[in-house]
Design a protein around this motif. Structure first.
Motif, PDB file in Angstrom:
ATOM      1  N   HIS A  36      -7.000  89.275  37.526  1.00 54.70           N
ATOM      2  CA  HIS A  36      -8.862  89.724  38.167  1.00 54.70           C
ATOM      3  C   HIS A  36      -9.252  89.097  37.015  1.00 54.70           C
ATOM      4  O   HIS A  36      -8.920  89.093  35.683  1.00 54.70           O
ATOM      5  CB  HIS A  36      -8.083  91.098  38.400  1.00 54.70           C
ATOM      6  CG  HIS A  36     -10.319  91.104  38.760  1.00 54.70           C
ATOM      7  ND1 HIS A  36     -11.388  91.280  37.670  1.00 54.70           N
ATOM      8  CD2 HIS A  36     -10.561  92.051  40.323  1.00 54.70           C
ATOM      9  CE1 HIS A  36     -12.195  92.010  38.211  1.00 54.70           C
ATOM     10  NE2 HIS A  36     -12.185  92.133  40.475  1.00 54.70           N
ATOM     11  N   PRO A  37     -10.879  88.748  36.996  1.00 49.99           N
ATOM     12  CA  PRO A  37     -11.558  87.505  35.910  1.00 49.99           C
ATOM     13  C   PRO A  37     -12.263  89.274  35.280  1.00 49.99           C
ATOM     14  O   PRO A  37     -12.867  88.126  34.117  1.00 49.99           O
ATOM     15  CB  PRO A  37     -12.259  87.055  37.228  1.00 49.99           C
ATOM     16  CG  PRO A  37     -12.625  87.728  38.738  1.00 49.99           C
ATOM     17  CD  PRO A  37     -11.078  87.881  38.728  1.00 49.99           C
ATOM     18  N   GLY A  38     -12.172  89.755  35.469  1.00 50.89           N
ATOM     19  CA  GLY A  38     -13.333  91.680  35.023  1.00 50.89           C
ATOM     20  C   GLY A  38     -14.164  91.871  35.165  1.00 50.89           C
ATOM     21  O   GLY A  38     -14.366  90.727  36.351  1.00 50.89           O
ATOM     22  N   GLY A  39     -14.842  92.342  34.835  1.00 52.20           N
ATOM     23  CA  GLY A  39     -16.335  92.808  35.181  1.00 52.20           C
ATOM     24  C   GLY A  39     -16.993  93.474  34.339  1.00 52.20           C
ATOM     25  O   GLY A  39     -16.587  93.170  33.117  1.00 52.20           O
ATOM     26  N   ALA A  40     -18.373  93.800  34.334  1.00 59.09           N
ATOM     27  CA  ALA A  40     -19.475  94.442  33.295  1.00 59.09           C
ATOM     28  C   ALA A  40     -19.514  95.859  34.447  1.00 59.09           C
ATOM     29  O   ALA A  40     -19.370  95.355  35.517  1.00 59.09           O
ATOM     30  CB  ALA A  40     -19.790  94.004  33.068  1.00 59.09           C
ATOM     31  N   ALA A  41     -19.631  96.608  33.302  1.00 56.32           N
ATOM     32  CA  ALA A  41     -20.618  97.839  34.704  1.00 56.32           C
ATOM     33  C   ALA A  41     -21.429  98.458  33.696  1.00 56.32           C
ATOM     34  O   ALA A  41     -21.529  98.487  32.149  1.00 56.32           O
ATOM     35  CB  ALA A  41     -19.662  99.264  33.836  1.00 56.32           C
ATOM     36  N   VAL A  42     -22.009  99.423  33.960  1.00 57.43           N
ATOM     37  CA  VAL A  42     -24.290  99.076  33.084  1.00 57.43           C
ATOM     38  C   VAL A  42     -24.151 101.413  33.344  1.00 57.43           C
ATOM     39  O   VAL A  42     -24.141 102.155  34.500  1.00 57.43           O
ATOM     40  CB  VAL A  42     -25.099  98.796  34.098  1.00 57.43           C
ATOM     41  CG1 VAL A  42     -26.488  99.210  32.882  1.00 57.43           C
ATOM     42  CG2 VAL A  42     -24.979  97.162  33.681  1.00 57.43           C
ATOM     43  N   VAL A  43     -24.492 101.619  31.821  1.00 51.20           N
ATOM     44  CA  VAL A  43     -25.165 102.775  32.570  1.00 51.20           C
ATOM     45  C   VAL A  43     -26.103 102.589  32.380  1.00 51.20           C
ATOM     46  O   VAL A  43     -26.618 102.649  30.937  1.00 51.20           O
ATOM     47  CB  VAL A  43     -24.066 104.273  30.954  1.00 51.20           C
ATOM     48  CG1 VAL A  43     -24.985 105.152  30.882  1.00 51.20           C
ATOM     49  CG2 VAL A  43     -22.851 104.177  31.265  1.00 51.20           C
ATOM     50  N   ALA A  44     -27.857 102.768  32.938  1.00 47.87           N
ATOM     51  CA  ALA A  44     -28.450 102.764  33.012  1.00 47.87           C
ATOM     52  C   ALA A  44     -29.526 104.182  32.987  1.00 47.87           C
ATOM     53  O   ALA A  44     -29.352 104.862  33.537  1.00 47.87           O
ATOM     54  CB  ALA A  44     -28.967 102.021  33.998  1.00 47.87           C
ATOM     55  N   LEU A  45     -30.286 104.704  31.739  1.00 48.11           N
ATOM     56  CA  LEU A  45     -30.961 105.507  31.730  1.00 48.11           C
ATOM     57  C   LEU A  45     -32.538 104.903  31.684  1.00 48.11           C
ATOM     58  O   LEU A  45     -32.703 104.395  30.763  1.00 48.11           O
ATOM     59  CB  LEU A  45     -30.784 106.059  30.188  1.00 48.11           C
ATOM     60  CG  LEU A  45     -29.124 106.931  30.024  1.00 48.11           C
ATOM     61  CD1 LEU A  45     -28.263 107.202  28.575  1.00 48.11           C
ATOM     62  CD2 LEU A  45     -28.498 108.099  30.711  1.00 48.11           C
ATOM     63  N   ASP A  46     -32.735 106.467  32.212  1.00 52.83           N
ATOM     64  CA  ASP A  46     -35.140 105.451  32.052  1.00 52.83           C
ATOM     65  C   ASP A  46     -35.346 106.502  31.571  1.00 52.83           C
ATOM     66  O   ASP A  46     -34.776 106.904  30.351  1.00 52.83           O
ATOM     67  CB  ASP A  46     -35.199 106.330  33.753  1.00 52.83           C
ATOM     68  CG  ASP A  46     -35.204 107.447  34.229  1.00 52.83           C
ATOM     69  OD1 ASP A  46     -34.665 108.497  33.272  1.00 52.83           O
ATOM     70  OD2 ASP A  46     -34.693 107.708  35.478  1.00 52.83           O
ATOM     71  N   ALA A  47     -36.442 106.746  31.249  1.00 56.12           N
ATOM     72  CA  ALA A  47     -37.638 106.969  30.775  1.00 56.12           C
ATOM     73  C   ALA A  47     -37.256 109.167  30.770  1.00 56.12           C
ATOM     74  O   ALA A  47     -37.765 109.276  29.552  1.00 56.12           O
ATOM     75  CB  ALA A  47     -38.759 106.964  30.712  1.00 56.12           C
ATOM     76  N   GLU A  48     -37.110 109.616  32.165  1.00 55.72           N
ATOM     77  CA  GLU A  48     -36.172 110.993  32.457  1.00 55.72           C
ATOM     78  C   GLU A  48     -35.418 110.716  31.504  1.00 55.72           C
ATOM     79  O   GLU A  48     -35.363 112.060  31.884  1.00 55.72           O
ATOM     80  CB  GLU A  48     -36.893 111.201  33.090  1.00 55.72           C
ATOM     81  CG  GLU A  48     -38.280 110.295  34.137  1.00 55.72           C
ATOM     82  CD  GLU A  48     -38.825 111.110  35.277  1.00 55.72           C
ATOM     83  OE1 GLU A  48     -38.499 111.904  35.493  1.00 55.72           O
ATOM     84  OE2 GLU A  48     -39.516 110.266  35.089  1.00 55.72           O
ATOM     85  N   ASN A  49     -34.198 110.281  31.116  1.00 60.23           N
ATOM     86  CA  ASN A  49     -32.814 110.923  30.961  1.00 60.23           C
ATOM     87  C   ASN A  49     -32.148 110.837  32.009  1.00 60.23           C
ATOM     88  O   ASN A  49     -31.389 111.539  32.002  1.00 60.23           O
ATOM     89  CB  ASN A  49     -32.713 111.355  29.633  1.00 60.23           C
ATOM     90  CG  ASN A  49     -30.966 111.736  29.057  1.00 60.23           C
ATOM     91  OD1 ASN A  49     -31.328 110.447  28.652  1.00 60.23           O
ATOM     92  ND2 ASN A  49     -30.806 112.374  29.201  1.00 60.23           N
ATOM     93  N   ARG A  50     -32.600 110.046  33.295  1.00 63.12           N
ATOM     94  CA  ARG A  50     -31.449 110.318  34.295  1.00 63.12           C
ATOM     95  C   ARG A  50     -30.463 108.710  34.342  1.00 63.12           C
ATOM     96  O   ARG A  50     -31.251 107.732  33.609  1.00 63.12           O
ATOM     97  CB  ARG A  50     -32.173 110.328  35.747  1.00 63.12           C
ATOM     98  CG  ARG A  50     -33.355 111.471  35.609  1.00 63.12           C
ATOM     99  CD  ARG A  50     -34.369 111.264  37.120  1.00 63.12           C
ATOM    100  NE  ARG A  50     -34.857 109.796  36.634  1.00 63.12           N
ATOM    101  CZ  ARG A  50     -35.547 109.392  37.941  1.00 63.12           C
ATOM    102  NH1 ARG A  50     -35.747 110.150  39.278  1.00 63.12           N
ATOM    103  NH2 ARG A  50     -36.096 108.230  37.772  1.00 63.12           N
ATOM    104  N   VAL A  51     -29.459 108.645  34.861  1.00 63.13           N
ATOM    105  CA  VAL A  51     -28.617 108.164  34.908  1.00 63.13           C
ATOM    106  C   VAL A  51     -28.355 107.229  36.440  1.00 63.13           C
ATOM    107  O   VAL A  51     -28.595 107.368  37.666  1.00 63.13           O
ATOM    108  CB  VAL A  51     -27.179 107.996  34.436  1.00 63.13           C
ATOM    109  CG1 VAL A  51     -27.081 109.069  35.427  1.00 63.13           C
ATOM    110  CG2 VAL A  51     -26.396 107.384  33.469  1.00 63.13           C
TER     111      VAL A  51
END
Length: 174
Positions: A36-51
């Motif tokens: 498999h070519p692999g991948g990337a994943a993101v923990v995106a946190l907003d200004a209100e500390n929500r993911v």
């Protein structure tokens, strides 16, 4: 060391090989290896500390999973570029600040896939663009609640578990 490999199947994303190998202890074995070519994943946190969590339908597991925005590396694409592209396509946001959270291997007994994890912050809205074969809902969940969902077993996706726990450690260390 691989002594012999035979291509069994080539698909749009994966290739399946039978590999004859000599193990470090000298024993010989045959393995079914999914490349498999692999991948990337993101923990995106907003200004209100929500993911950002996606409630995504996954046919392979027969239902819905909670997942981070993520996707497959395109040929020659650096993992950060994949993470940035997937965050925009799936969550409809871009990030100013990016921190690498390392990588994981999902099932090293049979898969070559490596998933690169990133923390994204200082978000701004942008047009989303999910692909037609993707079925998901976008949810912005308080980060502490998402970590509790991971701890309780409600979240079962490996990249999401690793991403949430690594992001928690990174954030607590700052």
């Amino acid at each position: 060391m691989t002594d012999k490999e035979t291509l069994v199947y080539r698909g749009k994303i994966i290739e399946l090989f039978l590999e004859q190998v000599t193990l470090p202890n000298g024993a010989e074995a045959e393995f079914e290896i999914v490349r498999h070519p692999g991948g990337a994943a993101v923990v995106a946190l907003d200004a209100e500390n929500r993911v950002c969590l996606l409630r995504q339908y996954r046919h392979a597991v027969g239902g819905w999973l909670w997942e981070l925005p993520a996707g497959k590396l395109d040929a020659g694409e650096p993992p950060l570029a994949t993470a940035q592209r997937e965050l925009q396509e799936e969550a409809g946001v871009q990030a100013v600040r990016w921190e690498p959270l390392g990588k994981i291997v999902s099932s090293p007994g049979v898969f070559t896939e490596v998933v690169h994890l990133f923390l994204a912050r200082e978000l701004r809205a942008t047009p989303a663009g999910a692909e037609p074969h993707e079925v998901f809902e976008v949810h912005w969940v308080p980060f502490a609640q998402a970590v509790a969902q991971a701890r309780s077993g409600e979240i079962t996706d490996a990249k999401t578990l690793a991403g949430l726990f690594r992001a928690r450690e990174w954030c607590e260390g700052k």
